[in-house]
Scaffold this motif. Structure first.
Motif, PDB file in Angstrom:
ATOM      1  N   LYS A   3       0.860  -1.183   0.000  1.00  0.00           N
ATOM      2  CA  LYS A   3       0.000   0.000   0.000  1.00  0.00           C
ATOM      3  C   LYS A   3       0.897   1.233   0.000  1.00  0.00           C
ATOM      4  CE  LYS A   3      -3.583  -2.384   2.578  1.00  0.00           C
ATOM      5  NZ  LYS A   3      -4.295  -2.457   3.856  1.00  0.00           N
ATOM      6  N   LEU A   4       0.749   2.068  -1.006  1.00  0.00           N
ATOM      7  CA  LEU A   4       1.543   3.285  -1.154  1.00  0.00           C
ATOM      8  C   LEU A   4       0.628   4.481  -0.950  1.00  0.00           C
ATOM      9  CD1 LEU A   4       4.323   4.512  -1.978  1.00  0.00           C
ATOM     10  CD2 LEU A   4       3.455   4.532  -4.321  1.00  0.00           C
ATOM     11  N   SER A   5       0.970   5.300   0.046  1.00  0.00           N
ATOM     12  CA  SER A   5       0.151   6.449   0.392  1.00  0.00           C
ATOM     13  C   SER A   5       0.995   7.720   0.290  1.00  0.00           C
ATOM     14  CB  SER A   5      -0.370   6.276   1.823  1.00  0.00           C
ATOM     15  OG  SER A   5      -1.085   7.407   2.232  1.00  0.00           O
ATOM     16  N   THR A  19       5.978   7.302 -12.315  1.00  0.00           N
ATOM     17  CA  THR A  19       5.300   6.107 -12.787  1.00  0.00           C
ATOM     18  C   THR A  19       5.358   5.053 -11.693  1.00  0.00           C
ATOM     19  OG1 THR A  19       5.972   6.618 -15.055  1.00  0.00           O
ATOM     20  CG2 THR A  19       5.203   4.375 -14.636  1.00  0.00           C
ATOM     21  N   VAL A  20       4.221   4.465 -11.382  1.00  0.00           N
ATOM     22  CA  VAL A  20       4.128   3.424 -10.360  1.00  0.00           C
ATOM     23  C   VAL A  20       3.734   2.128 -11.058  1.00  0.00           C
ATOM     24  CG1 VAL A  20       3.002   2.697  -8.234  1.00  0.00           C
ATOM     25  CG2 VAL A  20       3.361   5.137  -8.662  1.00  0.00           C
ATOM     26  N   ASP A  43      -4.629   9.237  -4.669  1.00  0.00           N
ATOM     27  CA  ASP A  43      -5.282   8.307  -3.749  1.00  0.00           C
ATOM     28  C   ASP A  43      -4.327   7.165  -3.418  1.00  0.00           C
ATOM     29  OD1 ASP A  43      -7.663   9.751  -3.767  1.00  0.00           O
ATOM     30  OD2 ASP A  43      -8.478   8.622  -5.468  1.00  0.00           O
ATOM     31  N   LEU A  44      -4.697   6.394  -2.428  1.00  0.00           N
ATOM     32  CA  LEU A  44      -3.944   5.211  -2.041  1.00  0.00           C
ATOM     33  C   LEU A  44      -3.761   4.295  -3.244  1.00  0.00           C
ATOM     34  CD1 LEU A  44      -2.815   3.411   0.329  1.00  0.00           C
ATOM     35  CD2 LEU A  44      -5.101   2.379   0.386  1.00  0.00           C
ATOM     36  N   ILE A  45      -2.533   3.784  -3.426  1.00  0.00           N
ATOM     37  CA  ILE A  45      -2.244   2.839  -4.504  1.00  0.00           C
ATOM     38  C   ILE A  45      -1.930   1.499  -3.864  1.00  0.00           C
ATOM     39  CG2 ILE A  45      -0.679   2.256  -6.391  1.00  0.00           C
ATOM     40  CD1 ILE A  45      -0.302   5.271  -6.846  1.00  0.00           C
ATOM     41  N   VAL A  46      -2.594   0.456  -4.339  1.00  0.00           N
ATOM     42  CA  VAL A  46      -2.395  -0.893  -3.798  1.00  0.00           C
ATOM     43  C   VAL A  46      -1.877  -1.783  -4.920  1.00  0.00           C
ATOM     44  CG1 VAL A  46      -3.507  -2.862  -2.680  1.00  0.00           C
ATOM     45  CG2 VAL A  46      -4.260  -0.536  -2.131  1.00  0.00           C
ATOM     46  N   PHE A  67       7.691  14.786  -3.967  1.00  0.00           N
ATOM     47  CA  PHE A  67       6.630  14.047  -3.281  1.00  0.00           C
ATOM     48  C   PHE A  67       7.153  13.396  -2.024  1.00  0.00           C
ATOM     49  CE2 PHE A  67       8.583  11.004  -6.132  1.00  0.00           C
ATOM     50  CZ  PHE A  67       8.660   9.852  -5.367  1.00  0.00           C
ATOM     51  N   LYS A  68       6.230  13.078  -1.133  1.00  0.00           N
ATOM     52  CA  LYS A  68       6.534  12.345   0.083  1.00  0.00           C
ATOM     53  C   LYS A  68       5.509  11.222   0.169  1.00  0.00           C
ATOM     54  CE  LYS A  68       7.035  12.790   5.069  1.00  0.00           C
ATOM     55  NZ  LYS A  68       6.933  13.707   6.210  1.00  0.00           N
ATOM     56  N   ALA A  69       6.010  10.000   0.281  1.00  0.00           N
ATOM     57  CA  ALA A  69       5.117   8.845   0.325  1.00  0.00           C
ATOM     58  C   ALA A  69       5.578   7.872   1.405  1.00  0.00           C
ATOM     59  CB  ALA A  69       5.088   8.155  -1.037  1.00  0.00           C
ATOM     60  N   VAL A  70       4.643   7.083   1.889  1.00  0.00           N
ATOM     61  CA  VAL A  70       4.948   6.013   2.832  1.00  0.00           C
ATOM     62  C   VAL A  70       4.319   4.743   2.290  1.00  0.00           C
ATOM     63  CG1 VAL A  70       5.147   7.492   4.854  1.00  0.00           C
ATOM     64  CG2 VAL A  70       2.932   6.559   4.243  1.00  0.00           C
TER      65      VAL A  70
END
Length: 72
Positions: A3-5, A19-20, A43-46, A67-70
């Protein structure tokens, strides 16, 4: 799954992209989940598997915050 937020997101629209992708080899166009740009926090990427890759492409004309992601 992964889960990438995103907490922050600011890329130069149309010129800088994130690109994810899901699993497999980095850059495999068949595995791309999203191509992100602009200033809206995504939005959340799963992921669909237990692997995920990110590829940031940027130019040198305008500096944006990035960007900042967790992930979990």
């Amino acid at each position: 799954v992964i889960k990438l937020s995103f907490e922050e997101f600011d890329l130069e629209r149309g010129y800088d992209t994130l690109t994810v992708g899901d699993g497999g080899k980095i850059g495999d166009t068949r595995r791309v989940l999203y191509v992100l740009t602009g200033t809206s926090v995504p939005d959340l990427i799963v992921s669909l598997s237990n692997q995920m890759w990110l590829h940031l492409q940027s130019d040198d004309t305008i500096g944006s915050a990035g960007f900042k992601a967790v992930y979990e």
